[in-house]
Design a protein around this motif. Structure first.
Motif, PDB file in Angstrom:
ATOM      1  N   PHE A 176       0.849  -1.188   0.000  1.00  0.00           N
ATOM      2  CA  PHE A 176       0.000   0.000   0.000  1.00  0.00           C
ATOM      3  C   PHE A 176       0.882   1.234   0.000  1.00  0.00           C
ATOM      4  O   PHE A 176       2.082   1.157   0.257  1.00  0.00           O
ATOM      5  CB  PHE A 176      -0.969  -0.008   1.189  1.00  0.00           C
ATOM      6  CG  PHE A 176      -0.318  -0.299   2.511  1.00  0.00           C
ATOM      7  CD1 PHE A 176       0.231   0.720   3.274  1.00  0.00           C
ATOM      8  CD2 PHE A 176      -0.256  -1.580   2.997  1.00  0.00           C
ATOM      9  CE1 PHE A 176       0.830   0.457   4.488  1.00  0.00           C
ATOM     10  CE2 PHE A 176       0.335  -1.865   4.217  1.00  0.00           C
ATOM     11  CZ  PHE A 176       0.883  -0.842   4.968  1.00  0.00           C
ATOM     12  N   GLY A 177       0.283   2.387  -0.278  1.00  0.00           N
ATOM     13  CA  GLY A 177       1.012   3.645  -0.329  1.00  0.00           C
ATOM     14  C   GLY A 177       1.551   4.060   1.030  1.00  0.00           C
ATOM     15  O   GLY A 177       1.020   3.685   2.072  1.00  0.00           O
ATOM     16  N   GLY A 206      -4.245   4.998   4.540  1.00  0.00           N
ATOM     17  CA  GLY A 206      -4.945   4.493   5.712  1.00  0.00           C
ATOM     18  C   GLY A 206      -4.927   5.397   6.918  1.00  0.00           C
ATOM     19  O   GLY A 206      -4.272   6.429   6.952  1.00  0.00           O
ATOM     20  N   THR A 207      -5.690   4.990   7.908  1.00  0.00           N
ATOM     21  CA  THR A 207      -5.796   5.683   9.193  1.00  0.00           C
ATOM     22  C   THR A 207      -5.300   4.737  10.268  1.00  0.00           C
ATOM     23  O   THR A 207      -5.753   3.596  10.350  1.00  0.00           O
ATOM     24  CB  THR A 207      -7.269   6.056   9.465  1.00  0.00           C
ATOM     25  OG1 THR A 207      -7.739   6.880   8.409  1.00  0.00           O
ATOM     26  CG2 THR A 207      -7.408   6.775  10.795  1.00  0.00           C
ATOM     27  N   GLU A 208      -4.354   5.204  11.074  1.00  0.00           N
ATOM     28  CA  GLU A 208      -3.805   4.367  12.135  1.00  0.00           C
ATOM     29  C   GLU A 208      -4.779   4.325  13.309  1.00  0.00           C
ATOM     30  O   GLU A 208      -5.270   5.355  13.748  1.00  0.00           O
ATOM     31  CB  GLU A 208      -2.452   4.898  12.585  1.00  0.00           C
ATOM     32  CG  GLU A 208      -1.399   4.788  11.507  1.00  0.00           C
ATOM     33  CD  GLU A 208      -0.030   5.255  11.958  1.00  0.00           C
ATOM     34  OE1 GLU A 208       0.123   5.657  13.133  1.00  0.00           O
ATOM     35  OE2 GLU A 208       0.888   5.208  11.135  1.00  0.00           O
ATOM     36  N   VAL A 209      -5.059   3.108  13.777  1.00  0.00           N
ATOM     37  CA  VAL A 209      -5.947   2.899  14.921  1.00  0.00           C
ATOM     38  C   VAL A 209      -5.323   1.859  15.839  1.00  0.00           C
ATOM     39  O   VAL A 209      -4.431   1.108  15.436  1.00  0.00           O
ATOM     40  CB  VAL A 209      -7.357   2.430  14.482  1.00  0.00           C
ATOM     41  CG1 VAL A 209      -8.068   3.480  13.669  1.00  0.00           C
ATOM     42  CG2 VAL A 209      -7.290   1.120  13.731  1.00  0.00           C
ATOM     43  N   ILE A 214      -6.532  -1.333  18.066  1.00  0.00           N
ATOM     44  CA  ILE A 214      -7.627  -2.247  18.372  1.00  0.00           C
ATOM     45  C   ILE A 214      -7.046  -3.393  19.189  1.00  0.00           C
ATOM     46  O   ILE A 214      -6.077  -4.027  18.765  1.00  0.00           O
ATOM     47  CB  ILE A 214      -8.291  -2.791  17.085  1.00  0.00           C
ATOM     48  CG1 ILE A 214      -8.859  -1.640  16.251  1.00  0.00           C
ATOM     49  CG2 ILE A 214      -9.380  -3.800  17.430  1.00  0.00           C
ATOM     50  CD1 ILE A 214      -9.404  -2.055  14.906  1.00  0.00           C
ATOM     51  N   ASP A 215      -7.619  -3.665  20.348  1.00  0.00           N
ATOM     52  CA  ASP A 215      -7.128  -4.710  21.255  1.00  0.00           C
ATOM     53  C   ASP A 215      -5.644  -4.532  21.560  1.00  0.00           C
ATOM     54  O   ASP A 215      -4.883  -5.499  21.649  1.00  0.00           O
ATOM     55  CB  ASP A 215      -7.371  -6.110  20.669  1.00  0.00           C
ATOM     56  CG  ASP A 215      -8.851  -6.450  20.561  1.00  0.00           C
ATOM     57  OD1 ASP A 215      -9.650  -5.861  21.310  1.00  0.00           O
ATOM     58  OD2 ASP A 215      -9.201  -7.303  19.728  1.00  0.00           O
ATOM     59  N   GLY A 216      -5.194  -3.277  21.674  1.00  0.00           N
ATOM     60  CA  GLY A 216      -3.809  -2.985  22.016  1.00  0.00           C
ATOM     61  C   GLY A 216      -2.827  -3.131  20.870  1.00  0.00           C
ATOM     62  O   GLY A 216      -1.624  -3.006  21.057  1.00  0.00           O
ATOM     63  N   GLU A 217      -3.315  -3.378  19.666  1.00  0.00           N
ATOM     64  CA  GLU A 217      -2.451  -3.579  18.504  1.00  0.00           C
ATOM     65  C   GLU A 217      -2.616  -2.414  17.535  1.00  0.00           C
ATOM     66  O   GLU A 217      -3.733  -1.993  17.255  1.00  0.00           O
ATOM     67  CB  GLU A 217      -2.818  -4.897  17.821  1.00  0.00           C
ATOM     68  CG  GLU A 217      -1.912  -5.280  16.702  1.00  0.00           C
ATOM     69  CD  GLU A 217      -2.239  -6.661  16.142  1.00  0.00           C
ATOM     70  OE1 GLU A 217      -1.413  -7.160  15.377  1.00  0.00           O
ATOM     71  OE2 GLU A 217      -3.301  -7.214  16.451  1.00  0.00           O
ATOM     72  N   ASP A 218      -1.486  -1.881  17.030  1.00  0.00           N
ATOM     73  CA  ASP A 218      -1.527  -0.790  16.053  1.00  0.00           C
ATOM     74  C   ASP A 218      -1.863  -1.357  14.685  1.00  0.00           C
ATOM     75  O   ASP A 218      -1.125  -2.197  14.149  1.00  0.00           O
ATOM     76  CB  ASP A 218      -0.187  -0.057  16.000  1.00  0.00           C
ATOM     77  CG  ASP A 218       0.075   0.728  17.268  1.00  0.00           C
ATOM     78  OD1 ASP A 218      -0.893   1.256  17.841  1.00  0.00           O
ATOM     79  OD2 ASP A 218       1.249   0.824  17.680  1.00  0.00           O
ATOM     80  N   LEU A 219      -2.974  -0.900  14.112  1.00  0.00           N
ATOM     81  CA  LEU A 219      -3.448  -1.383  12.815  1.00  0.00           C
ATOM     82  C   LEU A 219      -3.766  -0.205  11.908  1.00  0.00           C
ATOM     83  O   LEU A 219      -3.808   0.941  12.352  1.00  0.00           O
ATOM     84  CB  LEU A 219      -4.706  -2.236  13.005  1.00  0.00           C
ATOM     85  CG  LEU A 219      -4.583  -3.440  13.934  1.00  0.00           C
ATOM     86  CD1 LEU A 219      -5.946  -4.067  14.158  1.00  0.00           C
ATOM     87  CD2 LEU A 219      -3.620  -4.460  13.361  1.00  0.00           C
ATOM     88  N   LEU A 220      -3.995  -0.487  10.640  1.00  0.00           N
ATOM     89  CA  LEU A 220      -4.409   0.513   9.659  1.00  0.00           C
ATOM     90  C   LEU A 220      -5.774   0.138   9.115  1.00  0.00           C
ATOM     91  O   LEU A 220      -6.036  -1.043   8.841  1.00  0.00           O
ATOM     92  CB  LEU A 220      -3.427   0.554   8.483  1.00  0.00           C
ATOM     93  CG  LEU A 220      -2.076   1.174   8.710  1.00  0.00           C
ATOM     94  CD1 LEU A 220      -1.173   0.883   7.526  1.00  0.00           C
ATOM     95  CD2 LEU A 220      -2.210   2.659   8.899  1.00  0.00           C
ATOM     96  N   ILE A 221      -6.630   1.134   8.935  1.00  0.00           N
ATOM     97  CA  ILE A 221      -7.893   0.935   8.232  1.00  0.00           C
ATOM     98  C   ILE A 221      -7.796   1.776   6.969  1.00  0.00           C
ATOM     99  O   ILE A 221      -7.506   2.970   7.023  1.00  0.00           O
ATOM    100  CB  ILE A 221      -9.103   1.372   9.073  1.00  0.00           C
ATOM    101  CG1 ILE A 221      -9.193   0.516  10.333  1.00  0.00           C
ATOM    102  CG2 ILE A 221     -10.387   1.258   8.251  1.00  0.00           C
ATOM    103  CD1 ILE A 221     -10.312   0.930  11.267  1.00  0.00           C
ATOM    104  N   MET A 222      -8.001   1.130   5.818  1.00  0.00           N
ATOM    105  CA  MET A 222      -7.893   1.841   4.543  1.00  0.00           C
ATOM    106  C   MET A 222      -8.926   1.320   3.564  1.00  0.00           C
ATOM    107  O   MET A 222      -9.490   0.244   3.763  1.00  0.00           O
ATOM    108  CB  MET A 222      -6.481   1.693   3.961  1.00  0.00           C
ATOM    109  CG  MET A 222      -6.094   0.294   3.591  1.00  0.00           C
ATOM    110  SD  MET A 222      -4.416   0.159   2.950  1.00  0.00           S
ATOM    111  CE  MET A 222      -3.464   0.426   4.414  1.00  0.00           C
ATOM    112  N   LYS A 223      -9.165   2.108   2.543  1.00  0.00           N
ATOM    113  CA  LYS A 223     -10.056   1.670   1.476  1.00  0.00           C
ATOM    114  C   LYS A 223      -9.308   0.685   0.590  1.00  0.00           C
ATOM    115  O   LYS A 223      -8.083   0.736   0.480  1.00  0.00           O
ATOM    116  CB  LYS A 223     -10.532   2.861   0.647  1.00  0.00           C
ATOM    117  CG  LYS A 223     -11.536   3.719   1.381  1.00  0.00           C
ATOM    118  CD  LYS A 223     -12.102   4.759   0.436  1.00  0.00           C
ATOM    119  CE  LYS A 223     -13.352   5.355   1.024  1.00  0.00           C
ATOM    120  NZ  LYS A 223     -14.553   4.722   0.523  1.00  0.00           N
TER     121      LYS A 223
END
Length: 95
Positions: free
Chosen positions: A67-68, A72-75, A77-86
């Motif tokens: 991915f670029g 995405g948006t860094e979030v 969840i359950d203490g883990e750093d994740l990305l949500i993207m289209k």
């Protein structure tokens, strides 16, 4: 993980890059760029077209994707750093 993305969004976990260069030099965390490769953890049902019909997603949970750099948006969840993207932010699937 108890999170389901909506529409054409995906949840991605970044995959850590190498901590050494080919010459054996160790790269400190502050000098590393964020990886542009990740693993898809969850996928939404897909986007809808003008007629309201569902367009299925091309990626699925478990895919390794590129991915670029600024996608995405860094979030957290359950203490883990994740990305949500289209899905459109994903450049391709690594096979």
């Amino acid at each position: 993980m108890k999170f389901r993305p909506l529409h054409d969004r995906v949840v991605v976990r970044r995959v850590d890059s190498e901590e050494k260069t080919a010459g054996g030099i160790i790269i400190p965390d502050t000098a590393k760029e964020k990886p542009q490769e990740g693993e898809v953890l969850a996928v939404g049902p897909g986007a809808r077209d003008e007629d309201g019909e569902l367009i299925p997603m091309d990626v699925k949970a478990g895919d390794r994707v590129l991915f670029g750099k600024w996608s995405g948006t860094e979030v957290k969840i359950d203490g883990e750093d994740l990305l949500i993207m289209k899905e459109s932010d994903i450049m391709g699937v690594i096979e």
